[in-house]
Design a protein around this motif. Sequence first.
Motif, PDB file in Angstrom:
ATOM      1  N   GLU A 125      -2.772  -0.372  -5.596  1.00 26.66           N
ATOM      2  CA  GLU A 125      -1.774  -1.685  -5.321  1.00 26.66           C
ATOM      3  C   GLU A 125      -0.515  -1.158  -4.849  1.00 26.66           C
ATOM      4  O   GLU A 125       0.247  -1.728  -4.035  1.00 26.66           O
ATOM      5  N   GLU A 126       0.218  -0.451  -5.665  1.00 25.71           N
ATOM      6  CA  GLU A 126       1.601  -0.143  -5.582  1.00 25.71           C
ATOM      7  C   GLU A 126       1.686   0.683  -4.260  1.00 25.71           C
ATOM      8  O   GLU A 126       2.764   0.345  -3.700  1.00 25.71           O
ATOM      9  N   LYS A 127       0.754   1.675  -3.780  1.00 33.96           N
ATOM     10  CA  LYS A 127       1.107   2.277  -2.860  1.00 33.96           C
ATOM     11  C   LYS A 127       1.006   1.528  -1.397  1.00 33.96           C
ATOM     12  O   LYS A 127       1.888   1.757  -0.522  1.00 33.96           O
ATOM     13  N   LYS A 128       0.543   0.307  -1.597  1.00 35.87           N
ATOM     14  CA  LYS A 128       0.456  -0.562  -0.389  1.00 35.87           C
ATOM     15  C   LYS A 128       1.918  -0.785   0.036  1.00 35.87           C
ATOM     16  O   LYS A 128       2.791  -1.083   1.148  1.00 35.87           O
ATOM     17  N   VAL A 129       2.628  -1.357  -1.316  1.00 30.57           N
ATOM     18  CA  VAL A 129       3.891  -1.685  -1.174  1.00 30.57           C
ATOM     19  C   VAL A 129       4.871  -0.464  -0.789  1.00 30.57           C
ATOM     20  O   VAL A 129       5.891  -0.738   0.175  1.00 30.57           O
ATOM     21  N   LEU A 130       4.627   0.715  -1.398  1.00 30.32           N
ATOM     22  CA  LEU A 130       5.487   1.810  -1.064  1.00 30.32           C
ATOM     23  C   LEU A 130       5.443   1.996   0.559  1.00 30.32           C
ATOM     24  O   LEU A 130       6.606   2.363   0.759  1.00 30.32           O
ATOM     25  N   ASP A 131       4.442   1.864   1.092  1.00 33.18           N
ATOM     26  CA  ASP A 131       4.367   2.308   2.350  1.00 33.18           C
ATOM     27  C   ASP A 131       5.132   1.268   3.144  1.00 33.18           C
ATOM     28  O   ASP A 131       5.706   1.612   4.412  1.00 33.18           O
TER      29      ASP A 131
END
Length: 504
Positions: free
Chosen positions: A102-108
């Motif tokens: 889930e975090e990766k979606k925001v990081l992208d």
Amino acid sequence: MTIFKQTNSNKPVLFMLVILISLSLTATASGYDLEKSVREFSLENGLKVLMLERHLAPTVSLYIRHKAGAVDEISGRTGTAHLLEHMMFKGTTTIGTKNFKEEKKVLDEITALGNAFDSERLKGDTADKKKLEKLKQQLEILQKRGKKWIAGNEIGRLYTENGGVNLNASTGQDLTTYYVSLPSNKLELWARIESDRMTNPVLREFYTERDVVIEERKQTTESIPARLLMEQFLASAFTAHPYRRPVIGWASDMQFLNINYTKEFFRYYYAPNNTVIAIVGDILPDVTINIIKKYFGPIPGRKLPPSHITEEPRQKGERRIELAYDANPRITIGYHKPTLPSLDDYVFDVIDSILSGGRTSRLFKVLVEEKGIAESANTANGIPGARFPNLFTIFATPRYPHTTAELEDAIYKELEKLKREPVTKRELEKIKNQLKANVIRDLNSNSGLAGRLSYFEAIAGDFRYITRHIKIIEKITSEDIMRTAKKYLIRDNRTVAVLKRKKQ
């Protein structure tokens, strides 16, 4: 060489530079042969590992050095190596996150928005101010959303809860270093964490941390006159070579440090074939090798970028700069010289000790005690790095009401003595004994040994440089000192930086 020096003010001062260390005396004094005691091996991916058993206590010191420093950055991206060092404490895909998927979606989204924000800012006066404000607000909202998935300071917590001490890192012109000391039964934990950092780092909170290092520059460079003088001194002494750049970066570059370039810098320069690990302490080498292979072996080696560093042209005239600041005056004088393994570099190690190796050194006795014109006077060999030709540098502060001009003139007279008068056998012997004593002090700890083994393996390409150094120092003569002083300590080869009190 060492990074720790006892100055003539009798206070230990940490220099970001290379001076001198030798261990052969220790081999005699402590009854073991360092070269034979160190076990070395390389993994198939090129990672170099040095191990030294010392069963004095159930602890182990661990150093990882990447041959990645400010000198490796491209123009316009200064400060990247230092910022990356900060980012490496933010965790990985499995450390420092509550749900990386889930975090990766925001990081992208943050990366895309951050790049768009920077691209608009780069337009300067022609930037669309409304667009900038909108992008800024969107970035702030995304960063707040991203915090939901962050488990802060996980790496520090893992080490601390498992008995880790002296966890830290440093970035220099030549290298970036990560180190910690642990109970020896936590070696596998270290391997698990560090191999993960070398494989799956996550540059979370990138833009927040960029603001942190920008503020760090304001607090540790721009508001400290001595460091500001040093920055301008190096920028004047080196006109082409990247040693002229500050490790923390130029302010104009730092505000545009880029996440994609930082990731690229990591991929190239943190490669296992560009890395040295030193492990010193209560270890069993065969067991340790298996742990290293298990965790670091799967990391793929990489083809390193072509190394073309602009060579500094030969200096053909004195350079002088002045810095006006509301602070006590001081002066810095530097002379270009070769780096290791040139014989002249060894000779400068001896000159360094003659001039400022403690309270019996020449500069302290003459300038501080006899003439009373200096508050302090120190020298350093190897400013600002050792991978490339560097500087022999003198730092001095006048004692009121004496001036920097008086002090500068007195310093030159001492340098002229080196050219004109042979160092006596007694003084030379004293210096060599001092250097040996420094070596013994440096070897008191596992951490000191791990630091030096990894440093010289990374810089000189062979940790044995340590043990060979003293043998060469022993052969240096007064004629060598006179020859070297005449060759390098000349007006046309020097840069002088003077801090003058700003007039009110």
